[in-house]
Design an enzyme around this catalytic site. Structure first.
Site, PDB file in Angstrom:
ATOM      1  N   HIS A 182     -39.557 -38.945  34.863  1.00 28.47           N
ATOM      2  CA  HIS A 182     -40.400 -38.187  34.109  1.00 28.47           C
ATOM      3  C   HIS A 182     -40.848 -38.811  33.077  1.00 28.47           C
ATOM      4  O   HIS A 182     -42.190 -38.490  32.455  1.00 28.47           O
ATOM      5  CB  HIS A 182     -39.535 -36.426  34.252  1.00 28.47           C
ATOM      6  N   HIS A 195     -33.741 -33.593  30.844  1.00 32.09           N
ATOM      7  CA  HIS A 195     -33.943 -32.533  31.857  1.00 32.09           C
ATOM      8  C   HIS A 195     -33.374 -32.099  33.010  1.00 32.09           C
ATOM      9  O   HIS A 195     -34.440 -31.605  33.891  1.00 32.09           O
ATOM     10  CB  HIS A 195     -35.608 -32.679  31.662  1.00 32.09           C
TER      11      HIS A 195
END
Length: 159
Positions: free
Chosen positions: A92, A109
């Site tokens: 990500h 995250h």
């Protein structure tokens, strides 16, 4: 009278364009033409189930993680086909993943990756699997990294 194209026709044309643009070779994932170094990253006799071993591969600025899962895994090596290695950079935003509870977790995250299923992301913001580091077991039990399947986060080329 306007000609209409079927989906199949469009797909065939696009597949031809991709084949020509890539020189007839697949460009995604492991590229056998790249000269990946072989690097000892551990020994099969020193691993315990669930214990992560961190190392740098394919160069000093790319961290990888080796783990013996205790269950068969896609791309696994060893007697139980349960030893795998991956890039430790989340796909990500590149945060370092940690091995916890049988999975890789990104602390930034909360993306989660399944090491038994080729690093597939099953939760969070990452949309691609962790790049898997190809392993080979030498006769003496040494584990050698010898390539990367997928692109390491933040790079245009792995090496």
């Amino acid at each position: 009278m306007a000609a209409t194209l079927s989906r199949r026709s469009v797909f065939k044309v696009l597949a031809g364009v991709v084949a020509v643009a890539s020189g007839g070779k697949a460009q995604y994932g492991y590229a056998p033409s790249l000269a990946y170094p072989a690097l000892k990253v551990g020994n099969i006799n020193n691993l315990r189930d669930g214990q992560a071993v961190y190392f740098n591969y394919p160069d000093g600025s790319a961290q990888g993680v080796l783990v013996k899962l205790g269950q068969r895994a896609i791309g696994g090596v060893g007697r139980g086909r349960d030893i795998v290695a991956f890039s430790a950079a989340c796909t990500h935003m590149g945060c370092g993943v940690q091995f916890k509870g049988g999975r890789f977790v990104c602390p930034c995250h909360y993306s989660m990756f399944d090491p038994a299923k080729a690093g597939q992301c099953y939760q969070g913001l990452a949309s691609t699997p962790l790049p898997q580091i190809r392993l080979r077991v030498a006769q003496n039990g040494d584990l050698l990294a010898q390539g990367v399947v997928g692109l390491i986060w933040g790079r245009a080329r792995n090496i």
